[in-house]
Design an enzyme around this catalytic site. Structure first.
Site, PDB file in Angstrom:
ATOM      1  N   LYS A  96       0.491  -0.850   0.127  1.00 13.47           N
ATOM      2  CA  LYS A  96      -0.199   0.269   0.195  1.00 13.47           C
ATOM      3  C   LYS A  96       0.964   0.964  -0.294  1.00 13.47           C
ATOM      4  CE  LYS A  96      -4.099   1.682   3.164  1.00 13.47           C
ATOM      5  NZ  LYS A  96      -4.893   1.494   3.963  1.00 13.47           N
ATOM      6  N   SER A 154      -9.775   1.858   3.270  1.00 13.21           N
ATOM      7  CA  SER A 154      -9.049   2.694   2.084  1.00 13.21           C
ATOM      8  C   SER A 154      -8.088   1.745   1.653  1.00 13.21           C
ATOM      9  CB  SER A 154      -7.878   3.524   2.865  1.00 13.21           C
ATOM     10  OG  SER A 154      -7.403   2.809   3.954  1.00 13.21           O
ATOM     11  N   SER A 195      -9.685  -0.923   7.113  1.00 12.07           N
ATOM     12  CA  SER A 195      -9.021  -0.324   6.043  1.00 12.07           C
ATOM     13  C   SER A 195      -8.310  -1.472   4.776  1.00 12.07           C
ATOM     14  CB  SER A 195      -8.369   0.360   5.774  1.00 12.07           C
ATOM     15  OG  SER A 195      -8.862   2.028   5.850  1.00 12.07           O
TER      16      SER A 195
END
Lengths: 486, 484
Positions: free
Chosen positions: A76, A151, A175
């Site tokens: 990420k 997210s 997330s």
């Protein structure tokens, strides 16, 4: 290769069925072919990945290998990586290259894994749909008109589409778990303090936690073996021994006591999601588990408490993005105040600004006690709810999200977006671990079963998830998109 | 109307840790700009603070030295505000649960009496960087070397009633932190700075007046001058029918005045909240005992010992214990010569005078404590007289010899105590001074004591300063009186 789990790929690398270079090149090619449709990567580091893969092959030839040597992964874009841009999904950091690796990245490198690149995300991890990214929304490979969740939406979509066998995510209010559920993969949010936060760009420091996102619980166990543990650079990481998470994967579940929080099966829960979750619970019963209803009475305070604490911390954490030392700087500032105002106005997106404003307000003189102090009290009550429940049951189960993935652009109002995280947010407030595992489809979109355990019960969660995945094959199902670009 | 001044001080002490309070970067002073700032000090995204244990130990030592309660649990808070030299947009400090609780410091006033100044609390925090407004063609340069240097902020109660008391308190704090070795106390380099809260009220009134805070005063002298100016300004303002506004002011040493920086209305809302990146600091009794056991003798104890055990005057004891360096120097002189009063006289007299003349501190004294001790011991054992001792001192100061004995030997300064030799010199002087002898004889008896000085001077001159003056005096008097 794209339809194999990380565990299977590791076995193939070991047996010499293919090299890491071949494997890496294969996935890079898939990204090249398919990602323009998904937008799951912000940065692809192909050249570096192939070099790492060669080094991994050489290490293997020299007999210096671990289980994950040569396995390609994605990170990420919230994890700082030396010499590779770390944007955090924000225009603010579009030019930011960290001079160091996050601890998680360091550990993954040391384990011989290969980084294919940095995945898309909601800006500064603020969002539940990946629509808040400066780099554009990510599409759900199960249905390109649906969001992948957020997210960590890029990580989830990339794994689901078979562009990478596993990816690292972070979870502040859901997330990892919610996008894992939306994309039909397995995602674990560890106990707060289990994985170092050093080098992970902070959103809400007391809630942020990194974790693995992969095809199976077994994959997650291998990754946890690498990333878990105390880090002297993160004072909030816990100095506590790390078990081998693969050791207990096959422990039998007979006698396992499962609690179903009644608050997780109430209004607003999509009936198809509910029936998928209840089907999954039946599988557990068939494996010898007992099931009872429990109550987490303060559940409905979780979202309000979260939206006080997380923005408060964020408003402070994001103050360092001021255009002075790194990140976006406005053109021709006339003075310091102008530099701050325009750099931040231009660098941050709407949702980030909203949360900075909320946080600034709740910490202000005259409001602090009414908001922040009270939210911390609520947080303690929520934590106690879980601890009380775990007196009676071993794990809690419920949906990871009230609905399957919703359509891109469907949630215009921030509050309706915030309500998406109703089942995941309390877990971060309590600091306990949670895992989402694929448990069926609703209208062609995946449903995630969320399993929660007490602090540091990751091994148990992985065991419980793995046993389900031995009995079912939801986690092995791939979206048509993955086959199309195979 | 009679006015009373009320003063409280916030003293910021840079702690002498090797590395910064939350990072491993060096705290050394004077390095090239931004060479001592690591990723954490720059506030790079993803970096996290790790508390320096040495800073905690130093804060605790200070707390123990001022008889404070040490907090079992203290918590770091973030003080949020934007400034170019504040990299993270917040300063990590301790707002709600400081590490050092209420304590007290004793100061000695000019009239020799003591006064207790209460300490409200002391807390740990990080220093900011520096903004450099010159040399950048209208732009501002930022040097983050100082960012993250540990500070102990010591907040007093408003217990001081004059500029002199404030200066004495500041000196007492300075002496405690340097005794403890937790700070170099170098005010010129900013190791110690203070904010001064000043208000005035009509004498006898209990309620405090509105205060002004004077920021960043960095010398003992400036503290006194800033207060003097501020008190006058406030009294004048009130007597002219105005009122003091609560505000932050800046002292300008060049113009000798304070100027308004910002009023209360313009003040920042710092939005303090507990720093989620740091755990609460939990200290147990065993740790405190361990540090207590390592405390050196502190200024107040030393002063008492100098007075009670060494028999020094209150004044001498206070001056000699004021700084650790001074006290250590004196104690070494005393140790070598064995006579506390003589040691005190030499350190405060000849040595202090010479250091003052050349603007040197005691740590830079060209004469070591051992050398001075050896010199004083030759005075104590009558090897040389006071006059010769001053010559030896001068020679040592100028580096004309390693030790007192060698100089005494080479300059022939050894005191003559041989009665025969002294008598011979006296006889000669008397023989050569018939007029003075006649005057002496004719003088009133009570005037004769003074007149004897001439003869003593002549004898000392004849002996090139080496005759024992007391002896000369005694014999001369006997011989002159015999002539009456």
């Amino acid at each position: 290769m794209h339809d194999k789990t990380l565990t299977q790929l590791a076995a193939s690398l070991k047996s010499g069925e293919f090299s890491s270079r071949e494997l890496t090149a294969h996935f890079l090619q898939k990204i090249e072919k398919a990602d323009s449709k998904l937008n799951s990567f912000i940065t692809v580091t192909g050249e570096q990945a192939l070099k790492q893969a060669e080094a991994a092959d050489n290490a293997r030839a020299a007999g210096e290998t671990g289980i994950l040597t040569g396995i390609p992964l994605a990170l990420k874009d919230i994890f700082c990586t030396r010499d590779v841009k770390t944007s955090c999904g924000s225009r603010m950091l579009d030019n930011f290259i960290a001079p160091y690796d996050a601890t998680v990245v360091e550990k993954l490198n040391a384990a011989g894994t290969i980084s294919l690149g940095k995945t898309n995300m909601d800006e500064f991890a603020m969002g539940s749909s990946n629509e808040n990214s400066h780099y554009g929304p990510v599409k759900n490979p199960w249905d390109l008109t649906a969001v992948p969740g957020g997210s960590s939406g890029g990580s989830a979509a990339a794994v689901a589409a078979g562009l990478v066998p596993a990816a690292m995510g972070t979870d502040t209010g859901g997330s990892i778990r919610q996008p894992a559920a939306f994309c039909g993969i397995t995602g674990l949010k560890p106990t707060y303090g289990r994985v170092s936060r050093y080098g992970m760009i902070a959103y809400a420091s007391s809630l942020d936690q990194a974790g693995p996102m992969a095809r199976s619980a077994e994959d997650c166990a291998h990754l946890m073996n690498v990333i878990a543990g105390h880090d002297v650079r993160d004072s909030t990481s816990v100095a506590r021994g790390v078990p081998d998470y693969t050791d207990t994967l096959n422990a039998p579940l007979s006698g396992l006591k499962i609690g179903l929080p009644k608050e997780y099966f109430g209004d607003g829960l999509d009936p198809d999601v509910e029936s998928a979750v209840r089907e999954a619970v039946k599988v557990y019963e068939s494996l010898g588990a007992t099931v009872r209803e429990v109550s987490l009475p303060h559940t409905h305070y979780a979202i309000p408490a979260y939206y006080v604490i997380a923005p408060a911390e964020a408003s402070s954490n994001l103050s360092r993005f001021d255009g002075v030392r790194f990140g976006h700087r406005c053109k021709d500032p006339v003075d310091l105040i102008d530099l701050y105002k325009r750099s931040r106005a231009e660098g941050f997106g709407e949702e980030v600004k909203r949360r900075i404003l909320i946080g600034t307000h709740t910490l202000s003189e005259g409001f602090f006690d009414a908001y922040y102090t009270k939210a911390q009290k609520v947080r303690r009550l929520i934590r106690q709810d879980f601890l009380d429940a775990f007196e009676d049951v071993d794990v809690l189960m419920g949906p990871a999200s009230p609905t399957p993935a919703f359509d891109l652009g469907a949630k215009k109002d921030p509050v309706s977006m915030y309500l998406q995280d109703i089942y995941t947010i309390a877990v971060n407030l309590a600091g306990i671990p949670g895992i989402s595992v694929p448990a069926g489809l609703a209208g062609g979109r995946p449903v995630g079963l969320q399993i929660l355990g007490t602090h540091f019960a990751e091994a148990q969660l992985l065991n419980v998830a793995h046993q389900y995945q031995q009995a079912t094959d939801w986690h092995l199902q791939l979206p048509a998109f993955a086959e199309e670009y195979a | 109307m009679q006015w009373e001044t009320v003063i409280g001080l916030e003293v910021h002490v840079q702690l002498a840790t090797r590395s910064k309070i939350f990072s491993g970067a060096s705290t050394g002073f004077g390095a090239e700009a931004n060479t001592q700032a690591c990723a954490v000090d720059l506030g790079l995204p993803g970096t996290l603070p790790v508390l320096n244990e040495q800073a905690v130990a130093m804060a605790v030592q200070f707390g123990l030295a001022v008889h404070s309660e040490i907090a079992e649990v203290s918590v770091f808070d973030r003080k949020n505000y934007f400034y170019a030299d504040l990299p993270k947009g917040y300063q990590t400090s301790q707002m709600y649960h400081p590490i050092v609780g209420p304590g007290e410091v004793e100061i000695t006033l000019e009239d020799g009496t003591n006064k207790r100044i209460r300490i409200h609390h002391a807390h740990l925090e990080e220093d900011a960087g520096k903004s450099l407004h010159e040399d950048f063609m209208g732009m501002t340069g930022i040097d983050l070397n100082r960012a993250g240097t540990p500070l102990l902020e010591i907040v007093s109660e408003p217990d001081m009633r004059s500029a002199k008391e404030a200066a004495a308190y500041l000196k007492a704090i300075h002496s405690i932190v340097t005794y403890l070795g937790i700070s170099d106390g170098n005010m010129a380099e900013g190791s110690m700075r203070c904010d001064v809260n000043v208000s005035v009220r009509p004498k006898g009134q209990e309620a405090f007046g509105t205060r002004a805070e004077i920021k960043n005063v960095n010398s003992f002298r400036f503290v006194e001058r800033a207060i003097a100016f501020e008190v006058e300004r406030q009294i004048e303002l009130i007597e002219d029918g105005g009122s003091v506004v609560q505000e932050t002011r800046l002292f300008d040493p060049e113009r000798d005045e304070t100027r308004s920086m910002r009023t209360k209305e313009e003040a920042n809302d710092y939005r303090y909240f507990p720093c989620p990146d740091l755990l609460p600091v939990v200290l147990d009794e065993a740790y405190l005992d361990h540090l207590r056991g390592q405390l050196p003798e502190l200024p107040a104890d030393k002063r008492a010992r100098f007075q009670n055990e060494l028999g020094l005057s209150a004044y001498d004891a206070s001056v000699l214990s004021a700084s650790r360096e001074m006290a250590e120097f004196f104690e070494e002189v005393h140790h070598v010569c064995g006579d506390a009063k003589q040691a005190a006289n030499w350190v405060q007299g000849e040595l202090a005078g010479a250091l003052n003349r050349e603007n040197l501190s005691i740590t830079n004294s060209p004469i070591s404590a051992r050398q001075l001790g050896e010199l004083v011991s030759r005075v104590v054992d009558d090897t040389i007289n006071g006059k010769a001792a001053k010559q030896v001192f001068q020679a040592l100061w100028n580096g004309q010899g390693d030790n007192a004995d060698a100089i005494i030997e080479s300059k022939g300064l050894k005191q003559v105590t041989d009665t025969g030799a002294i008598e011979a010199m006296i006889d000669q002087v008397i023989a050569e001074s018939p007029a003075q002898v006649a005057q002496y004889r004719d003088a009133e008896p009570d005037k004769r004591g003074k007149m004897i000085g001439y003869f003593v001077g002549q004898v000392m001159k004849a002996s090139r300063g080496t005759a024992n003056p007391q002896q000369v005096n005694g014999v001369l008097k006997a011989k002159l009186d015999a002539l009456l």
